[in-house]
Design a protein around this motif. Structure first.
Motif, PDB file in Angstrom:
ATOM      1  N   ALA A  57      86.453 -61.339 -30.932  1.00  0.00           N
ATOM      2  CA  ALA A  57      86.453 -60.991 -32.356  1.00  0.00           C
ATOM      3  C   ALA A  57      87.063 -59.618 -32.565  1.00  0.00           C
ATOM      4  N   GLY A  58      87.817 -59.473 -33.628  1.00  0.00           N
ATOM      5  CA  GLY A  58      88.426 -58.199 -33.954  1.00  0.00           C
ATOM      6  C   GLY A  58      88.496 -58.004 -35.447  1.00  0.00           C
ATOM      7  N   PRO A  59      88.700 -56.768 -35.898  1.00  0.00           N
ATOM      8  CA  PRO A  59      88.658 -56.471 -37.327  1.00  0.00           C
ATOM      9  C   PRO A  59      89.895 -56.936 -38.093  1.00  0.00           C
ATOM     10  N   THR A  60      90.979 -57.193 -37.394  1.00  0.00           N
ATOM     11  CA  THR A  60      92.240 -57.511 -38.071  1.00  0.00           C
ATOM     12  C   THR A  60      92.888 -58.742 -37.447  1.00  0.00           C
ATOM     13  N   TYR A  61      93.314 -59.648 -38.285  1.00  0.00           N
ATOM     14  CA  TYR A  61      94.039 -60.822 -37.799  1.00  0.00           C
ATOM     15  C   TYR A  61      95.446 -60.398 -37.382  1.00  0.00           C
ATOM     16  N   TYR A  62      95.889 -60.911 -36.240  1.00  0.00           N
ATOM     17  CA  TYR A  62      97.257 -60.646 -35.815  1.00  0.00           C
ATOM     18  C   TYR A  62      97.718 -61.818 -34.951  1.00  0.00           C
ATOM     19  N   TYR A  63      99.012 -61.777 -34.605  1.00  0.00           N
ATOM     20  CA  TYR A  63      99.567 -62.850 -33.788  1.00  0.00           C
ATOM     21  C   TYR A  63      99.155 -62.612 -32.344  1.00  0.00           C
ATOM     22  N   CYS A  64      97.983 -63.128 -31.983  1.00  0.00           N
ATOM     23  CA  CYS A  64      97.404 -62.830 -30.677  1.00  0.00           C
ATOM     24  C   CYS A  64      97.923 -63.749 -29.576  1.00  0.00           C
ATOM     25  N   SER A  65      98.552 -64.827 -29.942  1.00  0.00           N
ATOM     26  CA  SER A  65      98.960 -65.824 -28.944  1.00  0.00           C
ATOM     27  C   SER A  65      99.906 -65.206 -27.925  1.00  0.00           C
ATOM     28  N   GLY A  66      99.579 -65.394 -26.650  1.00  0.00           N
ATOM     29  CA  GLY A  66     100.382 -64.839 -25.573  1.00  0.00           C
ATOM     30  C   GLY A  66     100.075 -63.389 -25.259  1.00  0.00           C
ATOM     31  N   THR A  67      99.242 -62.761 -26.046  1.00  0.00           N
ATOM     32  CA  THR A  67      98.885 -61.354 -25.801  1.00  0.00           C
ATOM     33  C   THR A  67      97.599 -61.281 -24.984  1.00  0.00           C
ATOM     34  N   ARG A  68      97.238 -60.071 -24.583  1.00  0.00           N
ATOM     35  CA  ARG A  68      96.029 -59.908 -23.757  1.00  0.00           C
ATOM     36  C   ARG A  68      94.789 -59.579 -24.571  1.00  0.00           C
ATOM     37  N   GLY A  69      94.925 -59.544 -25.891  1.00  0.00           N
ATOM     38  CA  GLY A  69      93.756 -59.345 -26.733  1.00  0.00           C
ATOM     39  C   GLY A  69      93.349 -57.900 -26.928  1.00  0.00           C
ATOM     40  N   ILE A  70      94.324 -56.979 -26.905  1.00  0.00           N
ATOM     41  CA  ILE A  70      94.003 -55.564 -27.060  1.00  0.00           C
ATOM     42  C   ILE A  70      93.322 -55.284 -28.387  1.00  0.00           C
ATOM     43  N   GLY A  71      93.644 -56.058 -29.423  1.00  0.00           N
ATOM     44  CA  GLY A  71      93.083 -55.814 -30.748  1.00  0.00           C
ATOM     45  C   GLY A  71      91.689 -56.361 -30.963  1.00  0.00           C
ATOM     46  N   MET A  72      91.128 -56.979 -29.938  1.00  0.00           N
ATOM     47  CA  MET A  72      89.799 -57.570 -30.052  1.00  0.00           C
ATOM     48  C   MET A  72      88.743 -56.609 -29.525  1.00  0.00           C
ATOM     49  N   ASN A  73      87.635 -56.490 -30.288  1.00  0.00           N
ATOM     50  CA  ASN A  73      86.594 -55.528 -29.925  1.00  0.00           C
ATOM     51  C   ASN A  73      85.404 -56.144 -29.194  1.00  0.00           C
ATOM     52  N   TYR A  74      85.178 -57.431 -29.430  1.00  0.00           N
ATOM     53  CA  TYR A  74      84.000 -58.088 -28.862  1.00  0.00           C
ATOM     54  C   TYR A  74      84.439 -59.347 -28.118  1.00  0.00           C
ATOM     55  N   TRP A  75      83.764 -59.593 -26.989  1.00  0.00           N
ATOM     56  CA  TRP A  75      84.138 -60.711 -26.126  1.00  0.00           C
ATOM     57  C   TRP A  75      82.901 -61.474 -25.683  1.00  0.00           C
ATOM     58  N   GLY A  76      83.066 -62.801 -25.581  1.00  0.00           N
ATOM     59  CA  GLY A  76      82.026 -63.611 -24.980  1.00  0.00           C
ATOM     60  C   GLY A  76      82.167 -63.607 -23.470  1.00  0.00           C
ATOM     61  N   LYS A  77      81.276 -64.329 -22.800  1.00  0.00           N
ATOM     62  CA  LYS A  77      81.279 -64.356 -21.340  1.00  0.00           C
ATOM     63  C   LYS A  77      82.165 -65.453 -20.768  1.00  0.00           C
ATOM     64  N   GLY A  78      82.612 -66.353 -21.628  1.00  0.00           N
ATOM     65  CA  GLY A  78      83.552 -67.375 -21.197  1.00  0.00           C
ATOM     66  C   GLY A  78      82.915 -68.705 -20.857  1.00  0.00           C
ATOM     67  N   THR A  79      83.731 -69.743 -20.936  1.00  0.00           N
ATOM     68  CA  THR A  79      83.315 -71.082 -20.546  1.00  0.00           C
ATOM     69  C   THR A  79      84.458 -71.711 -19.758  1.00  0.00           C
ATOM     70  N   LEU A  80      84.120 -72.367 -18.643  1.00  0.00           N
ATOM     71  CA  LEU A  80      85.136 -72.889 -17.740  1.00  0.00           C
ATOM     72  C   LEU A  80      85.607 -74.268 -18.188  1.00  0.00           C
ATOM     73  N   VAL A  81      86.917 -74.419 -18.278  1.00  0.00           N
ATOM     74  CA  VAL A  81      87.533 -75.708 -18.551  1.00  0.00           C
ATOM     75  C   VAL A  81      88.335 -76.115 -17.319  1.00  0.00           C
ATOM     76  N   THR A  82      88.017 -77.283 -16.781  1.00  0.00           N
ATOM     77  CA  THR A  82      88.720 -77.790 -15.609  1.00  0.00           C
ATOM     78  C   THR A  82      89.329 -79.141 -15.956  1.00  0.00           C
ATOM     79  N   VAL A  83      90.639 -79.237 -15.804  1.00  0.00           N
ATOM     80  CA  VAL A  83      91.345 -80.478 -16.083  1.00  0.00           C
ATOM     81  C   VAL A  83      91.861 -81.026 -14.760  1.00  0.00           C
ATOM     82  N   SER A  84      91.241 -82.102 -14.317  1.00  0.00           N
ATOM     83  CA  SER A  84      91.579 -82.636 -13.004  1.00  0.00           C
ATOM     84  C   SER A  84      91.196 -84.105 -12.926  1.00  0.00           C
ATOM     85  N   SER A  85      91.959 -84.851 -12.147  1.00  0.00           N
ATOM     86  CA  SER A  85      91.613 -86.257 -11.929  1.00  0.00           C
ATOM     87  C   SER A  85      90.773 -86.391 -10.660  1.00  0.00           C
TER      88      SER A  85
END
Length: 124
Positions: A96-124
């Motif tokens: 989450a961050g205070p300002t919307y921006y074109y974040c796609s492909g970026t490392r998220g410098i403009g984001m202030n708060y982060w979750g702990k993550g959830t793992l997605v595995t795509v495999s047969s």
């Protein structure tokens, strides 16, 4: 302090679908983004959405397959992922961050708060 909690990750076969959720109280006034990172790789922005939910952007490799949306009444942002590919395998983070921006492909410098993550595995 905004606390973000992701859910919905798991193991899915190629071509399958998953819906990730990011929940947090009080995030109505924040732009929200989904980022992903694999071990040894840089974090990259997948998709971001503004506070009203009427402006979004996507990483080129997920356009047409992923959809971001938000439900401010229920303090939740979603990432619907369809036609999943093995290369989508990553830990997905909500941010989450205070300002919307074109974040796609970026490392998220403009984001202030982060979750702990959830793992997605795509495999047969």
């Amino acid at each position: 302090q905004l606390q973000l909690v992701e859910s919905g990750g798991g193991l899915v076969q190629p071509g399958g679908s998953l819906r990730l959720s990011c929940a947090a109280s009080g995030f109505t006034y924040y732009a929200i983004g989904w980022f992903r990172q694999a071990p040894g790789k840089e974090r990259e922005g997948v998709s971001c959405i503004n506070t009203r939910g009427d402006n979004t952007n996507y990483l080129d490799s997920v356009k047409g397959r992923f959809t971001i949306s938000r439900d401010n009444a229920n303090n939740t942002v979603y990432l619907q992922m369809n036609s999943l590919k093995p290369e989508d395998t990553d830990v997905y983070y909500c941010a989450a961050g205070p300002t919307y921006y074109y974040c796609s492909g970026t490392r998220g410098i403009g984001m202030n708060y982060w979750g702990k993550g959830t793992l997605v595995t795509v495999s047969s």
